[in-house]
Design an enzyme around this catalytic site. Structure first.
Site, PDB file in Angstrom:
ATOM      1  CG  PHE A 158      -0.256   0.483   2.496  1.00 47.29           C
ATOM      2  CD1 PHE A 158      -0.145   1.838   2.786  1.00 47.29           C
ATOM      3  CD2 PHE A 158       0.302  -0.426   3.396  1.00 47.29           C
ATOM      4  CE1 PHE A 158       0.498   2.274   3.944  1.00 47.29           C
ATOM      5  CE2 PHE A 158       0.947   0.006   4.541  1.00 47.29           C
ATOM      6  CZ  PHE A 158       1.049   1.359   4.817  1.00 47.29           C
ATOM      7  CE  LYS A 182      -3.108  -8.406  -4.422  1.00 49.26           C
ATOM      8  NZ  LYS A 182      -3.478  -7.384  -3.386  1.00 49.26           N
ATOM      9  CD  GLU A 185      -5.499  -6.130   0.365  1.00 48.12           C
ATOM     10  OE1 GLU A 185      -4.563  -5.906  -0.435  1.00 48.12           O
ATOM     11  OE2 GLU A 185      -5.445  -7.004   1.247  1.00 48.12           O
ATOM     12  CB  SER A 235       4.780  -7.183   5.852  1.00 44.65           C
ATOM     13  OG  SER A 235       3.856  -8.171   5.465  1.00 44.65           O
ATOM     14  CB  CYS A 290      10.725  -0.337   2.660  1.00 44.55           C
ATOM     15  SG  CYS A 290      11.281   0.217   1.061  1.00 44.55           S
ATOM     16  CD  GLU A 391       8.639  -2.526   8.193  1.00 43.96           C
ATOM     17  OE1 GLU A 391       8.018  -3.593   8.034  1.00 43.96           O
ATOM     18  OE2 GLU A 391       9.101  -1.853   7.249  1.00 43.96           O
TER      19      GLU A 391
END
Ligand code: NAD
Length: 493
Positions: A158, A182, A185, A235, A290, A391
Site C-alpha cells: 500500500f 495485483k 487492496e 511485509s 521501507c 519495523e
C-alpha cells in the site's frame, strides 16, 4: 490547500483483463477510505479464482504474439505511457494523496520515481543484448540471446501504490512478457488510474492486466501453473510466504520484505545537515516507507548536540491532511495501523527508553477522525528493545549513543533486516569501512534516504529480501528473461 480537487466519485474498482474493464466476481471486498477525512472513495471487490484464470489465459494468448514482435515495436507503447503519465501526473497525485494519506509533494515525488522506470525500460533494445563471440572455436560462432518467459505477476504494497507497480511492469513487457498487477487492496484507485493510461497507450489486449484482490487472489496467482514468475513487495512474513509458495510451484520469484533502517552519525559530520536529513527520512510519508530511518546511532561526543537538533526538527513537523500544501506528515493508512504505531511508542516507554517527543496524541483541526500520529523521538534506545528491532512503519525515530563507527556497524549488523543504512561523516575512512562492512542492500553516505535511481537495482538483504535478482534496472532484465546460447558452424559451400 493545494489546487488538487477532492475526489467526488464513488469508484467501484474494476479489473482490466484482455483489454476490457470487468468487475471482480468474488463476494469479498472492502471499502477504499480516505485516511484523513474518512470519506469512502470507492469499493474494491476481490478477484475470484476464475477471474485470475481468465487473466492468466488472456496473458498467455497475448504472449504468443507480443514476445515475437520486434523490440522496437514493444517499446512504442511505453513511450506513449510515459507521456500519458506526464500529462496526468496531477490527477494521479490527487488520487494518491486521498486514498493513501501522504502529502502532495511526496505523492508527486513517488510518481516521478515510477516514471523513471518507464524511461529506463525504453532502453531495452540495448539492455536486452546478451553477447556473442565469433570464432569461439574453429569455425564456430557463439551467441547468447535472452528470451521472455510468459506471464509474470507483481503483488504490491500500500505504501507506494503509484511507484512500486512501475518497478516491474515496464521491464516485464519491454522484454516481451505479459504482466498482471495485483495492487494493494488498501489503496487500489491509483492502479486503476494507471491502467486507464495503459488502456490508451497502445498495448495489445492481454499484455498488461490488472486484477484486484487480497490473500486468496495472491495465493491463486502464486499457485497458478500459467504464471512464470512473481515479484512481491510487502511485509516480511508475507514476503517469506510468497517466496516459498511461488518457488514450490516452480516459479521465478523475487520477494522484498520489511525493514529496520539505521543511520550512523559521526563527530566529523555536518550535524545540522545530518539531523535535517535523518528527520526528513524518518517522518516522510508518515514513516510508512521501507527506506525510512528508524534508528540513529550517534558517536557519543556529539550525541547530545545531535539529539537537540533532532528534537527541534521533529517539533517543527506539521501533521495534517495531505492535500494541504504545508503538511509534512499526513494520515496513516488505517486506524488499526495508527494504533499499532502508538502501541510501539508505549512499548518503548515501558522498555525504559526516554520519550523526548511524543506524537501519540495528535488532533488535526477539521479532520478530527483522521488516522493521524505525530512524530516521536526516543533517546537511549538499547539494542535489545522492541522499538530498536521491529519495523514500526510510522513516524518514530530512536536515538542511541555509540562509541565509534565500528560499534555502530557492529550494532546495525545484528538487525534481522538489511534494507537501507546511511552514514553521515566527514571522514573517508569511515565511509570506506561502512561501504565494506555494513550488511545492508542500499547504502548512503551523507544521504538521508538511500533510494537508488531506476537504472540501479533496489537492494535489500536478510529478512528484507528473498531471492537473488532485485527490482529495477539491469536485474529486471535478468529476472524477466532466460538466456539461451547458439553455437553455430556453417561448412563452406
Ligand atoms: P503486506 O505484506 O500486508 O501486503 C503486501 C501485498 O501482499 C498486498 O498486495 C496484499 O494484498 C498481499 N497480502 C497481504 N497479506 C497476505 C497474505 N497473508 N498472503 C498473501 N498475500 C498477502 O504489506 P503492506 O502493509 O501493504 O506494505 C508495507 C510493508 O511493505 C512494510 O513491511 C514495508 O517495509 C514493505 N515494503 C518493502 C519494500 C522494499 O522494497 N523492501 C518497499 C515498500 C514496502
Amino acid at each position: 490547500m493545494s489546487d488538487l480537487q477532492p475526489l467526488t466519485e464513488d469508484e467501484q474498482v474494476q479489473n482490466y483483463v484482455g483489454g476490457e474493464w470487468q468487475s471482480p466476481t468474488s463476494e469479498d471486498g472492502q471499502a477504499v477510505v480516505n485516511p484523513a477525512t474518512k470519506e469512502e472513495l470507492g469499493y474494491v471487490a476481490f478477484s475470484s479464482e476464475s477471474d485470475v484464470d481468465e487473466a492468466v489465459e488472456r496473458g498467455q494468448e497475448a504472449f504468443e504474439d507480443w514476445s515475437r514482435r520486434p523490440v522496437e515495436d514493444r517499446i512504442q507503447p511505453l513511450f506513449a505511457f510515459k507521456q500519458l503519465l506526464e500529462d496526468n501526473i496531477e490527477e494521479l497525485t490527487e488520487v494518491l494523496v486521498q486514498e493513501h494519506g501522504k502529502n502532495v509533494h511526496e505523492a508527486r515525488g513517488e510518481l516521478r520515481r515510477g516514471i523513471e522506470n518507464v524511461e529506463v525500460a525504453c532502453g531495452i533494445p540495448t539492455m536486452m543484448q546478451a553477447g556473442s563471440i565469433p570464432n569461439a572455436a574453429p569455425n564456430i560462432d557463439e551467441t547468447a540471446v535472452r528470451r521472455p518467459l510468459g506471464v509474470f505477476t507483481a503483488i504490491t504494497p500500500f505504501n507506494f501504490p503509484g511507484m512500486i507497480p512501475l518497478w516491474f511492469l515496464p521491464y516485464a513487457v519491454a522484454t516481451g512478457n505479459s504482466f498482471i498487477l495485483k495492487p494493494s487492496e488498501q489503496d487500489p484507485l491509483v492502479a486503476e488510474k494507471l491502467f486507464e493510461l495503459i488502456d490508451q497507450a497502445g498495448f495489445p489486449d492481454g499484455v498488461v492486466q490488472l486484477v484486484h484482490g487480497s490473500v486468496d487472489t495472491v495465493n491463486t496467482l502464486l499457485e497458478h501453473e500459467g504464471i512464470a514468475g512473481v515479484s512481491f513487495v510487502g511485509s516480511t512474513p508475507v514476503a517469506r510466504h510468497v517466496y516459498q509458495t511461488a518457488a514450490e510451484h516452480g516459479k521465478r520469484v523475487q520477494s522484498q520484505g520489511g525493514a529496520k533502517n539505521h543511520v550512523i552519525v559521526t563527530e566529523s559530520a555536518d550535524l545540522e545537515f545530518a539531523a535535517e536529513k535523518t528527520v526528513s527520512s524518518s517522518y516522510a510519508c508518515g514513516g510508512e516507507r521501507c527506506l525510512a530511518n528508524d534508528v540513529a546511532l550517534v558517536e557519543e561526543s556529539v550525541y547530545e548536540e545531535f539529539t537537540d537538533l533532532v528534537v527541534e526538527a521533529a517539533e517543527n513537523q506539521t501533521v495534517g491532511y495531505g492535500l494541504d500544501e504545508e503538511t509534512d506528515i499526513g494520515a496513516l493508512i488505517t486506524p488499526e495501523h495508527a494504533d499499532s504505531v502508538r502501541n510501539y511508542v508505549e512499548t518503548g516507554v515501558q522498555e525504559g527508553a526516554e520519550l523526548l517527543v511524543d506524537g501519540r496524541d495528535v488532533t488535526v483541526e477539521g479532520y478530527e477522525d483522521g488516522n493521524f500520529v505525530g512524530p516521536s523521538v526516543f533517546a537511549d534506545v538499547t539494542e535489545d528493545m522492541v522499538i530498536a528491532r521491529e519495523e514500526v512503519f510510522g513516524p518514530v525515530l530512536a536515538l542511541a549513543s555509540v562509541e565509534d563507527v565500528d560499534a555502530a556497524i557492529e550494532r546495525l549488523n545484528t538487525s534481522d533486516f538489511g534494507n537501507a543504512a546511511s552514514l553521515f561523516t566527514g571522514r573517508g575512512a569511515d565511509a570506506r569501512k561502512f561501504r565494506h562492512e555494513a550488511d545492508v542492500g542500499n547504502l548512503g553516505v551523507n544521504v538521508g534516504t538511500s533510494a537508488p535511481m531506476a537504472f540501479f537495482h533496489f537492494g535489500g538483504r536478510k529478512d528484507s529480501f528473498f531471492g537473488d535478482l532485485h527490482a529495477q534496472g539491469e536485474d529486471m532484465i535478468h529476472f524477466y528473461t532466460d538466456k539461451h546460447v547458439y553455437i553455430e558452424r556453417w561448412p563452406d559451400a
